[in-house]
Design a protein around this motif. Sequence first.
Motif, short mmCIF file in Angstrom:
data_model
loop_
_atom_site.label_atom_id
_atom_site.label_comp_id
_atom_site.label_asym_id
_atom_site.label_seq_id
_atom_site.Cartn_x
_atom_site.Cartn_y
_atom_site.Cartn_z
N ASP A 66 -3.72 2.20 -15.33
CA ASP A 66 -3.23 2.61 -14.01
C ASP A 66 -3.01 1.43 -13.07
OD1 ASP A 66 -2.97 5.32 -14.44
OD2 ASP A 66 -5.02 5.79 -13.82
N ASP A 67 -2.92 0.23 -13.60
CA ASP A 67 -2.77 -0.93 -12.73
C ASP A 67 -1.53 -0.84 -11.83
OD1 ASP A 67 -5.08 -1.99 -13.71
OD2 ASP A 67 -4.18 -3.85 -14.47
N ALA A 68 -0.40 -0.43 -12.40
CA ALA A 68 0.83 -0.36 -11.62
C ALA A 68 0.71 0.69 -10.51
CB ALA A 68 2.02 -0.04 -12.52
N VAL A 69 0.06 1.81 -10.83
CA VAL A 69 -0.14 2.85 -9.82
C VAL A 69 -1.06 2.34 -8.71
CG1 VAL A 69 -1.10 5.15 -9.40
CG2 VAL A 69 0.21 4.71 -11.48
N LEU A 70 -2.14 1.67 -9.08
CA LEU A 70 -3.06 1.14 -8.09
C LEU A 70 -2.39 0.10 -7.19
CD1 LEU A 70 -6.27 0.84 -10.28
CD2 LEU A 70 -6.08 2.18 -8.18
N GLU A 71 -1.57 -0.74 -7.79
CA GLU A 71 -0.88 -1.75 -6.99
C GLU A 71 0.07 -1.10 -5.99
OE1 GLU A 71 -0.78 -5.79 -9.61
OE2 GLU A 71 0.64 -4.23 -10.18
N GLN A 72 0.76 -0.05 -6.41
CA GLN A 72 1.63 0.66 -5.48
C GLN A 72 0.81 1.29 -4.36
OE1 GLN A 72 5.29 0.98 -5.58
NE2 GLN A 72 4.58 1.35 -3.49
N CYS A 73 -0.35 1.83 -4.71
CA CYS A 73 -1.23 2.43 -3.70
C CYS A 73 -1.73 1.38 -2.70
CB CYS A 73 -2.41 3.12 -4.37
SG CYS A 73 -1.99 4.66 -5.22
N ILE A 74 -1.98 0.17 -3.18
CA ILE A 74 -2.44 -0.90 -2.29
C ILE A 74 -1.35 -1.28 -1.30
CG2 ILE A 74 -3.09 -3.35 -2.22
CD1 ILE A 74 -4.47 -2.85 -4.98
N GLU A 75 -0.12 -1.41 -1.80
CA GLU A 75 0.99 -1.75 -0.91
C GLU A 75 1.26 -0.61 0.08
OE1 GLU A 75 5.68 -2.80 -1.38
OE2 GLU A 75 4.27 -3.89 -2.66
N ASP A 76 1.24 0.62 -0.42
CA ASP A 76 1.45 1.77 0.47
C ASP A 76 0.34 1.86 1.51
OD1 ASP A 76 3.71 2.42 -0.98
OD2 ASP A 76 2.75 4.03 -2.12
N ALA A 77 -0.89 1.60 1.10
CA ALA A 77 -2.02 1.64 2.04
C ALA A 77 -1.85 0.60 3.14
CB ALA A 77 -3.33 1.42 1.29
N SER A 78 -1.39 -0.57 2.76
CA SER A 78 -1.19 -1.64 3.74
C SER A 78 -0.14 -1.25 4.78
CB SER A 78 -0.78 -2.93 3.02
OG SER A 78 -1.77 -3.32 2.09
N ARG A 79 0.93 -0.60 4.33
CA ARG A 79 1.96 -0.18 5.28
C ARG A 79 1.51 1.01 6.12
NH1 ARG A 79 2.90 -4.08 2.99
NH2 ARG A 79 1.70 -4.67 4.84
N LEU A 80 0.66 1.87 5.57
CA LEU A 80 0.09 2.96 6.36
C LEU A 80 -0.79 2.40 7.47
CD1 LEU A 80 -0.85 5.65 3.67
CD2 LEU A 80 0.85 5.87 5.49
N ILE A 81 -1.51 1.33 7.18
CA ILE A 81 -2.34 0.67 8.20
C ILE A 81 -1.45 0.11 9.30
CG2 ILE A 81 -3.81 -1.34 8.61
CD1 ILE A 81 -5.00 -0.79 5.78
N ASP A 82 -0.35 -0.54 8.91
CA ASP A 82 0.60 -1.06 9.89
C ASP A 82 1.10 0.08 10.78
OD1 ASP A 82 0.26 -3.45 8.57
OD2 ASP A 82 2.24 -3.43 7.62
N GLY A 83 1.50 1.17 10.15
CA GLY A 83 2.03 2.30 10.91
C GLY A 83 1.00 2.93 11.83
N HIS A 84 -0.23 3.05 11.35
CA HIS A 84 -1.31 3.60 12.17
C HIS A 84 -1.52 2.77 13.43
CE1 HIS A 84 -5.22 5.48 13.05
NE2 HIS A 84 -5.64 4.26 13.29
N CYS A 85 -1.29 1.48 13.32
CA CYS A 85 -1.50 0.56 14.45
C CYS A 85 -0.21 0.31 15.24
CB CYS A 85 -2.09 -0.75 13.94
SG CYS A 85 -3.76 -0.57 13.26
#
Length: 208
Positions: free
Chosen positions: A32-51
């Motif tokens: 699941d490495d590719a899935v986890l990496e996508q989740c990490i990038e998506d999480a980072s952008r969600l943090i940007d959006g939250h702020c």
Amino acid sequence: LGPPSPMTITNGYATLAEVKREAAIESLDVVDDAVLEQCIEDASRLIDGHCGGRQFYAAAASYQYDAPRDGDRTLWLGQDWLSFSAITNGDGVAVAASLYQSWPANSQHKAALVLRPSANVSWQPASTGDYLAAITVAGSIGYVDRAASDAQSVRIVSNTHRACVLTALWLYRSRFAQQQAGAQAQPAYTADLPPSVAHLLEGYRWQP
């Protein structure tokens, strides 16, 4: 068929190894490495959006700003800047760093440039007299430089890193919850972050 090829995380606030360690996934388990990496990038952008669209990494940039009028010596930038490499006034003349003070003075991220009272210069429109987009500012934008070592930056990096790890795992687990429910296997997005993550970002949200 083997597991999907890993992707490259762009401006992520955590690494694949850190998220796998948090989830107790063995480093050699790469299914699941590719899935986890996508989740990490998506999480980072969600943090940007939250702020409010803030970005918690440094990036080279060049922007144009309207020249202040009526002798106003403050150029409001409308976004976070970390450093400045060149300021070009509306008349095409470079504004030396000795002629202005970035504001706030005691913060790593800057919101304005203020011409010093001693500086024999003012913000100028273009040679045509047009004030719109007359001044060019180049440098590095972002709320924090993730390579910085000062206490303020280290705290911000630490909080956004932890928020990213928790959010990436939340997205990853939501994906499998959807799979079990028969839904499309995509990370589950919501309007905001879980409360356990949002509290880590208090104080970083953009205040217009």
